[in-house]
Design an enzyme around this catalytic site. Structure first.
Site, mmCIF file in Angstrom:
data_model
loop_
_atom_site.group_PDB
_atom_site.id
_atom_site.type_symbol
_atom_site.label_atom_id
_atom_site.label_comp_id
_atom_site.label_asym_id
_atom_site.label_seq_id
_atom_site.Cartn_x
_atom_site.Cartn_y
_atom_site.Cartn_z
ATOM 1 N N LYS A 105 2.868 7.339 -0.262
ATOM 2 C CA LYS A 105 2.087 6.175 0.135
ATOM 3 C C LYS A 105 0.606 6.324 -0.179
ATOM 4 C CE LYS A 105 1.447 2.189 2.154
ATOM 5 N NZ LYS A 105 1.780 1.028 1.311
ATOM 6 N N TRP A 163 5.015 16.408 -0.258
ATOM 7 C CA TRP A 163 5.187 15.692 -1.529
ATOM 8 C C TRP A 163 4.580 16.591 -2.593
ATOM 9 C CZ3 TRP A 163 2.715 13.964 -5.821
ATOM 10 C CH2 TRP A 163 3.270 12.882 -6.526
ATOM 11 N N GLU A 215 8.242 0.517 -9.429
ATOM 12 C CA GLU A 215 8.130 1.607 -8.450
ATOM 13 C C GLU A 215 9.327 1.701 -7.510
ATOM 14 O OE1 GLU A 215 4.529 1.759 -6.046
ATOM 15 O OE2 GLU A 215 4.539 -0.380 -5.733
ATOM 16 N N ARG A 262 4.599 9.619 3.671
ATOM 17 C CA ARG A 262 3.512 10.316 2.976
ATOM 18 C C ARG A 262 4.045 11.391 2.037
ATOM 19 N NH1 ARG A 262 -1.458 9.369 5.637
ATOM 20 N NH2 ARG A 262 -2.328 10.943 4.276
ATOM 21 N N LYS A 281 5.539 -3.497 -8.901
ATOM 22 C CA LYS A 281 6.450 -3.516 -7.744
ATOM 23 C C LYS A 281 7.858 -3.185 -8.191
ATOM 24 C CE LYS A 281 4.492 -3.413 -5.190
ATOM 25 N NZ LYS A 281 3.193 -3.235 -4.635
ATOM 26 N N ASN A 317 -2.398 19.842 3.952
ATOM 27 C CA ASN A 317 -2.346 18.682 3.077
ATOM 28 C C ASN A 317 -3.578 18.758 2.195
ATOM 29 O OD1 ASN A 317 -2.214 16.141 1.925
ATOM 30 N ND2 ASN A 317 -2.886 15.063 3.769
ATOM 31 N N GLY A 318 -3.388 18.898 0.886
ATOM 32 C CA GLY A 318 -4.538 19.004 -0.014
ATOM 33 C C GLY A 318 -4.277 20.045 -1.083
ATOM 34 N N CYS A 324 0.685 15.091 1.679
ATOM 35 C CA CYS A 324 1.712 15.434 2.654
ATOM 36 C C CYS A 324 1.357 14.825 4.006
ATOM 37 C CB CYS A 324 1.778 16.946 2.788
ATOM 38 S SG CYS A 324 1.791 17.759 1.200
ATOM 39 N N GLU A 328 1.139 -6.886 -11.038
ATOM 40 C CA GLU A 328 1.625 -6.433 -9.732
ATOM 41 C C GLU A 328 3.149 -6.565 -9.644
ATOM 42 O OE1 GLU A 328 0.568 -4.757 -7.407
ATOM 43 O OE2 GLU A 328 1.718 -5.274 -5.617
ATOM 44 N N HIS A 334 1.730 -10.800 -29.295
ATOM 45 C CA HIS A 334 0.993 -9.782 -30.060
ATOM 46 C C HIS A 334 1.642 -8.404 -29.942
ATOM 47 C CE1 HIS A 334 -2.227 -12.572 -30.990
ATOM 48 N NE2 HIS A 334 -2.170 -12.978 -29.738
HETATM 49 O O1 M6R Z 1 -4.261 3.046 -0.250
HETATM 50 P P1 M6R Z 1 -4.724 2.449 -1.530
HETATM 51 O O2 M6R Z 1 -4.783 0.956 -1.501
HETATM 52 O O3 M6R Z 1 -6.020 3.037 -2.025
HETATM 53 O O4 M6R Z 1 -3.617 2.850 -2.595
HETATM 54 C C1 M6R Z 1 -3.776 2.587 -3.965
HETATM 55 C C2 M6R Z 1 -2.477 2.798 -4.715
HETATM 56 O O5 M6R Z 1 -2.081 4.135 -4.634
HETATM 57 C C3 M6R Z 1 -1.352 1.917 -4.175
HETATM 58 O O6 M6R Z 1 -1.707 0.570 -4.192
HETATM 59 C C4 M6R Z 1 -0.063 2.100 -5.013
HETATM 60 O O7 M6R Z 1 -0.245 1.595 -6.291
HETATM 61 C C5 M6R Z 1 1.121 1.459 -4.270
HETATM 62 N N1 M6R Z 1 2.266 2.313 -4.328
HETATM 63 C C6 M6R Z 1 1.493 0.148 -4.822
HETATM 64 O O8 M6R Z 1 2.634 -0.407 -4.255
#
Ligand code: M6R
Length: 632
Positions: A627, A90, A512, A43, A509, A116-117, A18, A505, A528
């Site tokens: 994030k 979140w 997500e 966040r 991308k 947060n936690g 959060c 990646e 395969h």
């Molecule tokens: O802050 P970080 O680089 O440790 O985050 C790692 C992942 O949570 C982050 O890269 C996540 O996969 C992103 N949403 C990718 O776009």
């Protein structure tokens, strides 16, 4: 009594990842909190709330939904106080309801708390508090904590209300198992706020006659660039005029005030529609910043100020271990390829979440790297702590200055790309690739790479920003391709060698931000299994730059085409394909092997972005994501 427009329910709900913000000063708190929450919304964006302490009362507004919804709610109240706390949530499980939103008020009505936690032992504490007569309006762990503070405050017999407030919070936290970044208000201390952290990020902004507490700098940078990064186990006690920091065991801490090097405009959209778009187009400058001052005078290698390792120590290293999560893990895979290719040293890459539990046997001469944009990802942090516990030296490649990972590592390299707000990582990823390529160069030059090869490599790295600019110019054409394929429900991304991680990646991308099912594979692996997915409805994005295995990749493309699969190819300028093989072509300039993954990332970022926009998705706040993943 708290003033609340909320109907409380009883859903179990843990709050993670959060955003929290607190204000104490001379201005109206609510507008500052709402502005902070807007900036922290990346966040967490399930629900939001504020508590204002004014005229001896705790006024609370909290709502499921975005900060905008909360803003409408607060507008209905006369929130004039200059002391308050705010939260954007979140949730992992449990309903997204008004009741589960923060702040949570203790049942005696004295304390408001944001968190947060995760409080892991909240259930035992709840049983205990229930026996003591405390009641609960939600089943959140946070509400337990607000009551626990109330319980310890009530029990404190010595000292004035201010001292009891501090001791109440301290004693409550001494009983907590789990993680927290909290801020607390107490009705008996109308000019004070307390905040504390353990494994959840928390900063104190030191302003002009005011202080702001926040989970990250974006929430306070519009008011001050002077910050104190709180450490685990620290508690800060604030009035509008002063603050003091102590630890859970009452040791006084001398604060160090740091300066944030970026400004509020870096965290604003400007003329862009989304932060992701802004961050994609910022990459030429961001990458220049990642490289600045990091090449030797003779232009043949990289130099890093913060590794805290001498060249001769580095020469003893015979293996590298890289750990990260998500996109950063993909960057590790590219770095593995480059270190093995250019420095001829073995590299192992692991998901941080797996490494922390699998008790892998490690080479005693291995050097451990963690990669994390935020520097707060809990799995990466835990992997790092585990490696340190085993006696390894751990270096961090990290973007957020002062983050927990940066502080706890033995050294490292800051990415310097400025704040990344879009949940989908873009500029931080290419910068991780760039820094990884520089590490590979540095190690290679300590080993067998020649001066001439080093010079050529450095020249290639320096040319990256211009190459990225060239690819970005194709944005309008990529947008058209995105429109053609935006209705597909499945995508494959296929690449080989250093472009296999870029295929992963690309798939991440796309899924997500557009919620399209996408998978990344090494191109030759496709036959395969994944080839079973191929039909005219499942496009494949191929990375096919000119190089040794170009013809092999073309063969894989033929296999897809034979099954009527549409093909989008990312290839080197000037490359021609057999008639009818490709349905769309995106080109990248001819470039050095070490930088191809960076340049090839740009088209897939743009493609994913435009597809998501075409599908009407909320690009910067994709469903179910946040994030920074600060709990397991
Ligand atoms: O802050 P970080 O680089 O440790 O985050 C790692 C992942 O949570 C982050 O890269 C996540 O996969 C992103 N949403 C990718 O776009």
């Amino acid at each position: 009594m708290p003033c609340s427009s909320i109907a409380l329910s009883c859903n179990l709900s843990k709050q993670i990842m959060c955003g929290i913000v607190g204000y104490i000063g001379k201005h109206k708190a609510v507008s500052i909190l709402l502005e902070g929450l807007k900036r922290l919304e990346y966040r967490g964006y399930d629900s939001a709330g504020v508590a204002i302490l004014q005229q001896g009362k705790l006024l609370v507004a909290k709502k499921a939904g975005r900060v905008e919804v909360l803003a409408h709610e607060t507008a209905k109240h006369a929130f004039t106080g200059t002391l308050g706390i705010g939260h954007t949530r979140w949730a992992t499980h449990g309903g997204v309801t008004d009741a589960n939103a923060h702040p949570h008020i203790s049942s005696d009505g004295k304390f408001a708390l944001i968190h947060n936690g995760v409080i892991e032992n909240y259930s035992q504490m709840k049983t205990f508090l229930t026996q003591k007569g405390y009641t609960f309006k939600s089943e959140t762990d946070t509400e337990v904590l607000s009551n626990l503070v109330a319980y310890h405050y009530a029990k404190e017999s010595s000292g004035d209300t201010s001292e009891r407030f501090l001791e109440g919070v301290r004693k409550a936290l001494q009983h907590v198992e789990g993680t927290y970044g909290i801020a607390v208000l107490c009705i008996d201390c109308p000019e004070e706020m307390i905040a504390a952290r353990k494994a959840s990020p928390l900063l104190l902004g030191v302003g002009d006659g005011e202080y702001i507490i926040a989970s990250d700098a974006s929430a306070l940078v519009s008011r001050t660039q002077n910050v104190v990064y709180l450490k685990d186990g620290e508690i800060v006690h604030l009035t509008a005029k002063a603050f003091s920091i102590t630890t859970l065991d009452q040791t006084e801490v001398t604060p160090i005030v740091d300066t944030i090097t970026w400004s509020v405009s870096d965290a604003e959209l400007g003329t862009y529609s989304h932060f992701m778009e802004k961050e994609i187009f910022e990459q030429p400058v961001a990458l220049e910043n990642s490289m600045r001052g990091r090449f030797s005078e003779d232009g043949s290698t990289a130099v890093f100020g913060g590794l805290n390792l001498t060249a001769s120590e580095l020469r003893q290293i015979n293996r590298f271990m890289f750990c990260a999560c998500g996109t950063a893990w993909h960057a590790c895979l590219v770095t593995e390829h480059l270190i093995e290719r250019f420095a001829r040293l073995p590299v192992e890459v692991d998901y941080a979440s797996e490494f922390r539990y699998r008790n892998a046997p490690l080479d005693p001469n291995a050097l451990f790297f963690v990669l994390s944009q935020s520097g707060e990802t809990i799995d990466t942090l835990a992997a790092m702590r585990e490696a340190k516990r085993k006696g390894y030296r751990v270096l961090a490649i990290n973007n957020v200055v002062g983050s927990t990972i940066a502080r706890e590592s033995d050294g490292g390299i800051y990415q310097h790309v400025g704040p990344e707000i879009g949940v989908a990582s873009t500029k931080a990823f290419t910068s991780q690739l760039l820094v990884g390529a520089m590490v590979a160069l540095y190690v290679a030059r300590l080993k067998d790479m020649s001066f001439a090869d080093g010079t050529e490599y450095v020249k290639a790295l320096k040319g990256v920003p211009d190459l990225v600019r060239q690819v970005l110019k194709q944005a309008p054409a990529i947008k058209e391709i995105a429109k053609r394929f935006a209705k597909a429900n499945d995508f494959l991304f296929l690449g080989r060698l250093s472009l296999f991680p870029i295929a992963l990646e690309g798939a991440l991308k796309l899924k997500e931000i557009s919620y399209i099912h996408a998978e990344g594979y090494p191109a030759a692996e496709m036959k395969h299994g994944p080839i079973a997915l191929i039909s005219e409805k499942c496009p494949s994005v191929f990375f096919a730059p000119q190089g040794e295995i170009f013809n092999k990749i073309v063969s894989s493309m033929q296999e897809i085409k034979a099954r009527k699969g549409p093909i989008i190819v990312i290839t080197t300028e000037g490359t021609e394909f057999p008639e009818g093989l490709v349905d769309a072509k995106i080109t990248i300039p001819q470039c050095h092997e070490a930088v191809v993954p960076i340049i090839a990332s740009i088209p897939v970022q743009l493609l994913s972005y435009y597809i998501a926009v075409e599908r009407g998705c909320d690009v910067d706040k994709p469903r179910n994501l946040a994030k920074s993943v600060t709990v397991e």
